[in-house]
Design an enzyme around this catalytic site. Structure first.
Site, PDB file in Angstrom:
ATOM      1  N   GLU A   1       0.604  -1.179   0.092  1.00  0.00           N
ATOM      2  CA  GLU A   1      -0.149   0.065   0.151  1.00  0.00           C
ATOM      3  C   GLU A   1       0.867   1.254  -0.067  1.00  0.00           C
ATOM      4  OE1 GLU A   1      -3.021  -0.366   3.300  1.00  0.00           O
ATOM      5  OE2 GLU A   1      -4.094  -2.062   1.940  1.00  0.00           O
TER       6      GLU A   1
ATOM      7  N   GLU B   1      -5.270  -7.902  -1.475  1.00  0.00           N
ATOM      8  CA  GLU B   1      -5.987  -7.962  -0.018  1.00  0.00           C
ATOM      9  C   GLU B   1      -7.439  -7.894  -0.781  1.00  0.00           C
ATOM     10  OE1 GLU B   1      -4.888  -5.249   2.818  1.00  0.00           O
ATOM     11  OE2 GLU B   1      -2.659  -5.762   2.606  1.00  0.00           O
TER      12      GLU B   1
END
Length: 648
Positions: free
Chosen positions: A259, A379
């Site tokens: 991320e 994810e």
């Protein structure tokens, strides 16, 4: 089964092939190719990953201690010229598994090995479906148990595989285990532990992905203002990691970092450029480390691992520019934010939520996959699940997971479920919400039917009437409606007109019995395929709230829910402006600003509600929205450290 390796520039390669296998026994052939200088006398060493044992051998002498095996040359094959190959074989025994060795070394030199090299597309497809071992090795504390999960065991990985997962993403946060600069040496024991877990997973024929995880927001995000230090630390970490894991075969992939995010930047263009710089440096370091890393699959994220076009397009350009066939793109998806977090009135899985998923996956497919670049959804889940899975109503979350699995499959996106311990119980090895997992697993191969709701409310003070519910058939056919194992009778207990299921008043009356508050019956709709859909027949009356006093740190409203369930809460001042956190919406965030406690019959206003933008001595009207459709007003005033709540 065979385990054949690609060549390296120097060293050795090993081809390991099981040429016969039967219950408890097997025969294996081994071919050792010398890729370096001439060898006169050799020892080939490996470790059994599944507890196998060797027996009689030919063209080599084999010794074994525990799981450590050494094969030594015999007189006629002691010499191996450069590029020459020697072969030997043996008989062996096995019990629960016969997994190929993960690593070989020739006279102490690690050999290239580890299975057939698949194309990036083939490899990514073989990883479907995947599971995240979250909140464990990615803990920012001193130990993998720091965030409440138990220590990883081989039994956990056995059970994860038994659920049908083909791959495991192992997020790793390294910051608490790094020495000071300029070397930033990774703590040897911690690195050994990560390698141990990776080895366990690979030994179970699981594909594995490791990364640099929460370091992203601990120190990497400072790159705009500390560019050289962050890049240097990142580079030195990946030099160490590439070297430590080069012995592992192609079922292990590296993800550059998790991320990507930055603070103190000049804007999005700089952040996109910095992410690209880190991805490029990661790619260069791993490739230059050679051996298995020369062709290892590498995973590159978009900025924020976002599916937005402004972040996807730059990564497409970078991957195409690197001209490396062994690259994979990764993005994350937690859905449409108001629904995912249950804020701003986002209580239902509606057309907006579904369109958000559709648009995201269409964009990923068109940008990457259609151009030959595979994608891993590293994810996925719902943001409210970070607290507990009850932040989203059961039926609404089932529809979300059914669709996300189905649509990712149609777009050839490999999915990896985010699980920080809230889904699969790592002690009992059971799903905490078996119905949810049933929908997730079904979505890997087929579609399941759902419905507009899973709740059928009947108001206790009123006569029971028929209820019509829209089914989402999703290509299935309705086959029947059941109360437990008892089939209800069509045209008497229910009718079906296309996708409109109507429960008759007489059936609901019978099923409601004495009409105690709460769930009186659970009906199951069955379909031609997929997971059945449950309907809860619920008797309710309008909830009753009572006056209360407290503090901003602890304020609880006595609540007689009377069978109803809380969906959301509005907060407004008397002039109509919005009160509390998220001041741009009247609807506050479930379980962050407020939460029901059905056991103790309380509704809690959390400290977060009072400390974020709540004015002193101004009355706030709270409107509680319940799933039955009931609405109840309540009035709260904060005055310094005191809070007063009244019903009028």
């Amino acid at each position: 089964m065979a385990d054949e390796a690609a060549a390296a520039e120097a060293g050795c390669k090993v081809g390991y092939t099981v040429t016969g296998q039967w219950q408890g026994g097997f025969k294996a052939d081994v071919a050792v190719t010398n890729l370096g200088a001439a060898v006169d006398g050799w020892k080939l060493s490996w470790e059994w990953p599944s507890g196998q044992q060797t027996g009689n051998a030919w063209n080599a002498k084999i010794t074994e201690s525990d799981d450590q095996v050494t094969a030594t040359n015999v007189a006629q094959n002691a010499k191996i010229a450069p590029q020459a190959t020697v072969k030997f074989g043996f008989m062996g025994t096995w019990d629960h598994a016969n997994t190929a060795p993960l690593s070989f070394s020739l006279n102490g030199v690690t050999c290239v090995h580890g299975g057939k090299q698949l194309t990036a597309m083939e490899h990514t497809a073989a990883m479907q479906p995947g599971w995240n071992l979250g909140n464990t090795l990615d803990s920012t504390g001193p130990d993998e148990t720091s965030w409440g999960n138990p220590r990883i065991t081989e039994a956990l990985l056995d059970n994860v595989k038994a659920q049908g997962f083909k791959s495991v993403r192992i997020p790793v946060t390294w910051s608490a285990h790094l020495g000071q600069g300029p070397d930033y040496t990774i703590e040897a024991d911690y690195l050994a532990r990560v390698k141990e877990v990776v080895r366990w997973a690979l030994a179970r024929d699981l594909y594995v992905m490791i990364n640099i995880h929460h370091d992203s927001w601990q120190w990497m995000w400072k790159m705009p203002t500390e560019h050289d230090r962050v890049l240097d630390q990142f580079d030195k970490m990946w030099v160490q990691l590439a070297g430590a894991f080069t012995e592992f075969g192609p079922k292990l992939t590296f993800e550059s970092w998790n991320e990507p995010q930055f603070t103190g930047s000049t804007g999005k263009p700089q952040e996109i450029a910095l992410n690209a710089e880190l991805n490029a440096s990661f790619h260069d370091i791993v490739r230059r480390s050679g051996g298995n890393n020369a062709t290892r699959l590498l995973v590159l994220p978009t900025l924020h691992t976002s599916t937005d076009k402004e972040y996807v397009d730059p990564l497409v350009e970078q991957i195409r520019g690197l001209n490396d066939p062994n690259l994979i793109a990764t993005v994350h998806s937690y859905g449409y934010w108001p629904f995912s977090a249950n804020v701003a009135g986002g209580t239902r899985y509606d057309a907006t939520v579904e369109q958000h998923l559709t648009d995201s996956f269409d964009r990923v497919y068109d940008s990457f996959i259609a151009r030959g670049i595979p994608v891993i959804l590293g994810e996925y889940g719902l943001l409210g699940f970070d607290r507990h899975t009850g932040t989203i109503e059961q039926g609404e979350k089932l529809k979300f997971f059914e669709y996300i699995g189905y649509y990712a499959r149609t777009k050839k996106i490999t999915t990896m479920l985010w699980d920080n311990g809230q889904h699969f119980d790592r002690n009992a090895f059971q799903w905490k919400d078996p119905e949810l997992f049933a929908h997730i697993k079904s979505s890997w191969t087929i579609r399941s039917a759902t419905a507009y709701t899973d709740q059928v409310f009947t108001a206790k003070p009123s006569p029971i009437t028929a209820r019509t519910i829209k089914l989402n058939l999703n290509g299935t056919s309705f086959t029947g409606l059941y109360n437990g194992n008892i089939a209800l009778t069509r045209d008497r207990d229910y009718t079906l007109n296309g996708d409109q299921l109507t429960l008759t008043a007489s059936a609901l009356t019978r099923l409601s019995g004495s009409r105690n508050y709460g769930t009186n019956a659970v009906l199951t709709a069955r379909f031609s395929q997929g997971v059945p859909w449950r309907f809860y027949v619920i008797t309710y009356d309008t909830p009753v709230l009572s006056n209360a006093t407290g503090t901003p740190e602890k304020f609880e409203i006595p609540t007689n829910f009377r069978g109803d369930q809380l969906a959301t809460m509005e907060a407004k001042y008397d002039d109509g402006t919005f009160a509390g956190p998220h001041e741009w919406t009247a609807f506050k965030e479930y379980d962050v600003a407020f939460a029901p406690n059905y056991t103790d019959r309380l509704t809690t206003l959390k400290a977060e509600f009072f400390k974020k933008n709540l004015k002193d001595d101004q009355r706030v009207t709270l409107t509680f929205h319940f799933w039955s459709g009931a609405k109840v007003n309540y009035y709260v005033t904060k005055s310094g450290s005191a809070v007063t709540g009244t019903t009028a």
